[in-house]
Design a protein around this motif. Sequence first.
Motif, PDB file in Angstrom:
ATOM      1  N   ASN A 439      52.241 -34.058 -35.055  1.00  0.00           N
ATOM      2  CA  ASN A 439      52.344 -32.324 -35.360  1.00  0.00           C
ATOM      3  C   ASN A 439      52.331 -31.990 -36.851  1.00  0.00           C
ATOM      4  OD1 ASN A 439      51.937 -32.216 -32.508  1.00  0.00           O
ATOM      5  ND2 ASN A 439      54.111 -31.567 -32.253  1.00  0.00           N
ATOM      6  N   HIS A 440      53.233 -32.980 -37.483  1.00  0.00           N
ATOM      7  CA  HIS A 440      53.710 -32.512 -38.917  1.00  0.00           C
ATOM      8  C   HIS A 440      52.471 -32.796 -39.763  1.00  0.00           C
ATOM      9  CE1 HIS A 440      55.757 -32.242 -42.684  1.00  0.00           C
ATOM     10  NE2 HIS A 440      55.130 -33.328 -43.153  1.00  0.00           N
ATOM     11  N   TRP A 443      49.820 -29.741 -39.298  1.00  0.00           N
ATOM     12  CA  TRP A 443      50.210 -28.597 -39.758  1.00  0.00           C
ATOM     13  C   TRP A 443      49.882 -28.623 -41.233  1.00  0.00           C
ATOM     14  CZ3 TRP A 443      49.520 -24.623 -37.156  1.00  0.00           C
ATOM     15  CH2 TRP A 443      49.786 -24.321 -35.732  1.00  0.00           C
ATOM     16  N   ASN A 475      46.421 -31.884 -27.106  1.00  0.00           N
ATOM     17  CA  ASN A 475      46.549 -31.796 -28.825  1.00  0.00           C
ATOM     18  C   ASN A 475      45.692 -32.774 -29.512  1.00  0.00           C
ATOM     19  OD1 ASN A 475      48.747 -30.476 -28.041  1.00  0.00           O
ATOM     20  ND2 ASN A 475      50.419 -31.825 -29.189  1.00  0.00           N
ATOM     21  N   MET A 651      43.910 -22.741 -35.254  1.00  0.00           N
ATOM     22  CA  MET A 651      45.049 -23.125 -35.975  1.00  0.00           C
ATOM     23  C   MET A 651      46.308 -22.364 -35.476  1.00  0.00           C
ATOM     24  SD  MET A 651      44.265 -25.493 -37.811  1.00  0.00           S
ATOM     25  CE  MET A 651      45.717 -25.588 -39.177  1.00  0.00           C
ATOM     26  N   SER A 652      45.882 -21.348 -34.668  1.00  0.00           N
ATOM     27  CA  SER A 652      47.158 -20.290 -34.296  1.00  0.00           C
ATOM     28  C   SER A 652      47.608 -20.708 -32.914  1.00  0.00           C
ATOM     29  CB  SER A 652      46.778 -18.681 -34.447  1.00  0.00           C
ATOM     30  OG  SER A 652      45.874 -18.584 -33.502  1.00  0.00           O
ATOM     31  N   LYS A 654      49.698 -22.816 -30.525  1.00  0.00           N
ATOM     32  CA  LYS A 654      50.804 -23.831 -30.839  1.00  0.00           C
ATOM     33  C   LYS A 654      50.526 -25.067 -30.316  1.00  0.00           C
ATOM     34  CE  LYS A 654      53.988 -20.161 -32.050  1.00  0.00           C
ATOM     35  NZ  LYS A 654      55.337 -19.612 -31.613  1.00  0.00           N
TER      36      LYS A 654
END
Length: 656
Positions: A439-440, A443, A475, A651-652, A654
């Motif tokens: 996840n890191h 982003w 994801n 990208m928005s 979540k």
Amino acid sequence: MYALRKIKKINPMITTATSSNTIANMREEEQSCTNPSCFFCNMKEPDSSLRRSGILNCFKEIPLTDNREHVLVLSSLWHIAMTHPDDPEFPSLGIFRCMAKLIYKGLNDRIWLLRDQNMYIPYYAAHVIGSYTMNKAEFAEMAVESGVIPPLMELLRGKISWVEQRVAVRALGHLASYEKTFEAVSVYEEEVVNLAMKLASTCLEEVYVEFVGVKNIDKRLKYHRDLLTRGVGDSEMEDRKAEEWASQLQCWSIYLLNCFACKERSLNLICRQIFLRDLCDMWGGLVNHASPAWAGLVRILCYSKYGRKSIAESKEIIENLCNLSRSSDDWQYMGIDCLLLLLTDQYTRYRVLEKIALFLIDLAELGSLGDRSNLGEAITKALLLDYKESKLKLKNQKIQKALQDIWNFKAERRKENLISEETLEERRVLVNLVKQEANHVFWLGEIEEALAKYTEALGLCPLKLRKERMVLHSNRAQCHLLLRDPDSAISDSTRALCLSNPANSHSKSLWRRSQAYDMKGLAKESLMDCIMFINGCMKAGTTKRVKIPYYAARMISKQMDATWLFSTARSKITSSSQVRKEQESDGHHESNNDELLQHGEMTRMMMENKECLSGLSTIIEEPNLLVKEGSWRKVDQRARRSSKAFVARSMSVKFA
């Protein structure tokens, strides 16, 4: 007394369906009616024996007389047949023979047909036959003995218009669905099958050309408009109802073919490759959710050896079955059933295995789907049938690796039954750590690195941790989307949806797969997933007023336009418009009647006698029984009003 209650229900409908002058005339005639064969007077007769005798005489006299009130009688009989189709009173009194004679009268006496409101009579007569034969085999036998099949065949041949074809194919489908009456329909077997195939393939274009595409309302047949909208609708309502009826005409034609296919009759006709190619586009649309349309017929064909052979040879059918199996369509299970039937037949197995293996592997962890349980196990078993032989026969290394993965998956599932709870918890913690790293980096914009991390987490995640694996697959699908790899995004989204409980309920995966299908130009599959996504948003809402994401609303609007029932017909007409303009510029103007494009002889006569038809009173038609009032309609209206551009909000969204 029961008949008296029925006539009380009819009276308001008759009042609505007639003009004020007609109502006044009816009231005067009611006060001084001396006709012993008056249907309405006989229905009010309190003595049951006298009432039955009077109605029996009515059914004998109606085809022999010319009375302006006959259309009111027919509309009343239609209303009774639709609301009480299992009531034996009218079938026992000869209603089927009466309806057959009326259809013949309309076919043979065109002057009578075009006079007053008689244009409605063949339509209602065929509708009455179909309604009474819908549920009861004994009524169907009475109908056949009364000679209804020959006049219905005339309507099916298109002797009047597509509106009458719709009710004729419906009635013949009911008659063909019973063992004792099937043979009576099969007397015309080759012709019936060919006509049903032609109708299913061409009816949408015909309805568009003859009605929906005619933007000048004055050039649309008046009685068609009245039947479609009860005479009180505008052009938009007419178009919407015509779409529903066209869908029914197509689906009922396919149902008639089903009756022959399930008995393995005329398969050489039904399984023609050109028809199978057309069949792929016959999905019923959103207006006819009760019919499986093409998928239902294909599944019936897959039950026979000849049918499986033909289906396996159709590239278009196989592609559509694969897409259906990885969709949120109500008929998803039918697509899976067909693929499993093809896989378990040794003759067709190796013809289709390379084409469908990757699609079915994505469904290996599917649990229950509707009333079917353990579908994933059935899929795994079918894929691994003759596993060693399959590895030798298959040349595609990607497919070989996929089958090896599913073999390893099956073995790993057995091993995990021995894992302790403590070990399972340790693995869960480790998987979560890797997921957080993924996840890191996501982003930070390192999409490829994030993809690798999610893949690493999936490799560490035990099969028992279904929720964690669902999130990881979802994801990873998002990463594939951003890398413009729709096939991989569909694969991961599908695996995530198989792991959700219930199946196909994970909203983020639905939206991601909808976007991926949109990239591939698969509008129907994208639309279905987007509708399911919006339904999930509504269920998750805590207040009565739920705000639908505008990007999803825009997707709905886009795909509904692409999947509109008449979209293909519209494109054909649009492409030929230039030719017509050139002809007009050269002075080759067509007449107003010809602008309706290729009407049959009966339709041309109706247009020539347009003045006779212009005064037809409104006749109430059946309610919209097959349209499910879903929330997606409001969503589409909202989308169409929106002026914002569709922006990909990848990208928005979540991550979990």
